[in-house]
Write an enzyme that holds these catalytic residues in place. Structure first.
Site, PDB file in Angstrom:
ATOM      1  N   GLU A   1     -20.807 -17.192   1.918  1.00 25.80           N
ATOM      2  CA  GLU A   1     -20.494 -16.238   1.073  1.00 25.80           C
ATOM      3  C   GLU A   1     -18.796 -16.158   0.845  1.00 25.80           C
ATOM      4  O   GLU A   1     -18.093 -16.148  -0.225  1.00 25.80           O
ATOM      5  CB  GLU A   1     -20.786 -15.177   1.192  1.00 25.80           C
ATOM      6  CG  GLU A   1     -20.273 -13.544   0.811  1.00 25.80           C
ATOM      7  CD  GLU A   1     -21.106 -12.473   1.404  1.00 25.80           C
ATOM      8  OE1 GLU A   1     -20.195 -11.595   1.773  1.00 25.80           O
ATOM      9  OE2 GLU A   1     -22.396 -12.265   1.419  1.00 25.80           O
TER      10      GLU A   1
ATOM     11  N   LYS B   1     -28.236 -14.798   9.389  1.00 26.17           N
ATOM     12  CA  LYS B   1     -26.993 -14.400   8.569  1.00 26.17           C
ATOM     13  C   LYS B   1     -25.766 -14.400   8.857  1.00 26.17           C
ATOM     14  O   LYS B   1     -25.217 -13.941   7.322  1.00 26.17           O
ATOM     15  CB  LYS B   1     -27.783 -12.409   9.123  1.00 26.17           C
ATOM     16  CG  LYS B   1     -26.409 -11.355   8.128  1.00 26.17           C
ATOM     17  CD  LYS B   1     -26.669 -11.373   6.271  1.00 26.17           C
ATOM     18  CE  LYS B   1     -25.963 -10.213   6.012  1.00 26.17           C
ATOM     19  NZ  LYS B   1     -24.822 -10.436   5.896  1.00 26.17           N
TER      20      LYS B   1
ATOM     21  N   GLY C   1     -26.454  -5.047  -0.085  1.00 24.63           N
ATOM     22  CA  GLY C   1     -25.480  -4.331   0.036  1.00 24.63           C
ATOM     23  C   GLY C   1     -26.091  -2.880  -0.650  1.00 24.63           C
ATOM     24  O   GLY C   1     -27.139  -2.349  -0.742  1.00 24.63           O
TER      25      GLY C   1
END
Length: 293
Positions: A171, A164, A114
């Site tokens: 997450e 990912k 990020g």
């Protein structure tokens, strides 16, 4: 080494800077001329000496497909394309075959980090042939965090984005757990300082984590998240994770529930989704919605 980088937004722009700090040459292209080093993909390819490596950081789907299609016509045999966006792994397999027909290599790379990646480094999960990965390795080394961990050759083409995708599914579930706990604490009359309860968990507890640190930061900025609307978008990777679980007959109750919880945020002003929105804004710079908008 030299690298062409396509897409210089929140992630791509910082990645260009981190790679340059490691001593490599980066030629960047973006549709916004204020961000770009060159004004077209053609000019980008012309600036690089062969064999070329071009890293693509544009939105998944049509934007990535059109970029890969254009690069396929501009690049030469022996060159390599890296897709560092959030593409679905099945698209990677398609792109690899299309480029292979022209003698061009392909590596997919899931990138996590990020808005904090410039200073802290980016966690990288990449897939592809060993020879292609080896060519790109200096860039992976420049982008990854310092230390032993933070990067992995996950397997063949598609493995990077698949890894990912699963990371993002986990997450989702972790953020949902923090959000549910926060809402319950806010609802209890006996708890008078929810923010400090969260802060106390940062040391000595089994749930201490970067997400917890970001939750505390969000509460420091807005103690009761009153300035946020309880709405949280989903990027698509949560959906793909659940679909992959169905295809592989793997039960994912927590991740699936966290995805459906985000859907509920589109029906009313969910307190839990205020925390999810706050966390997504903290780690990724994702947009938030304000009450009344």
């Amino acid at each position: 080494m030299e690298l062409g980088l396509v897409g210089l937004g929140k992630m791509g722009g910082n990645m260009r800077e981190r790679i340059r700090r490691a001593g490599h040459t980066v030629v960047g292209y973006d549709r916004d001329p204020a961000l770009a080093d060159v004004h077209s993909l053609t000019e980008l390819v012309e600036k690089l000496e062969g064999p070329r490596v071009v890293w693509v950081m544009v939105p998944a789907g049509a934007a990535t497909q059109s970029t890969v299609d254009e690069l396929a016509e501009l690049l030469s045999p022996g060159d390599i394309v890296v897709d560092g966006g959030n593409s679905r792994w099945t698209d990677d397999e398609k792109h690899a075959e299309e480029l292979k027909a022209k003698g061009i290599g392909f590596v997919d790379c899931g990138v996590s980090g990020g808005v904090w990646g410039l200073e802290n480094g980016y966690a990288l999960m990449y897939g592809g042939d060993a020879e292609h990965v080896a060519t790109v390795q200096p860039v992976f080394d420049a982008l990854k965090p310092e230390g032993e961990f933070g990067a992995v050759h996950a397997g063949k083409v598609g493995a990077g984005h698949f890894a990912k995708m699963v990371h993002n599914g986990i997450e989702y579930a972790m953020m949902q757990a923090f959000a549910e706990g926060w809402e319950l604490l806010e609802a209890a009359d006996s708890v008078t300082d929810v923010r400090e309860v969260f802060r106390s968990w940062q040391e000595g507890t089994v749930i201490r984590s970067w997400l917890l640190d970001l939750a505390v930061k969000a509460l420091d900025d807005d103690e009761h998240l009153a300035e946020l609307r309880g709405y949280a978008a989903d990027s698509g990777e949560g959906r793909w994770t659940v679909e992959a679980a169905i295809d592989n007959s793997v039960p994912l109750p927590a991740i699936t529930a966290s995805l459906f919880a985000r859907f509920s945020s589109r029906q009313d002003d969910s307190p839990q989704m205020k925390m999810i929105a706050a966390l997504r804004n903290q780690f990724g710079g994702h947009a938030v919605e304000r009450p009344g908008k």
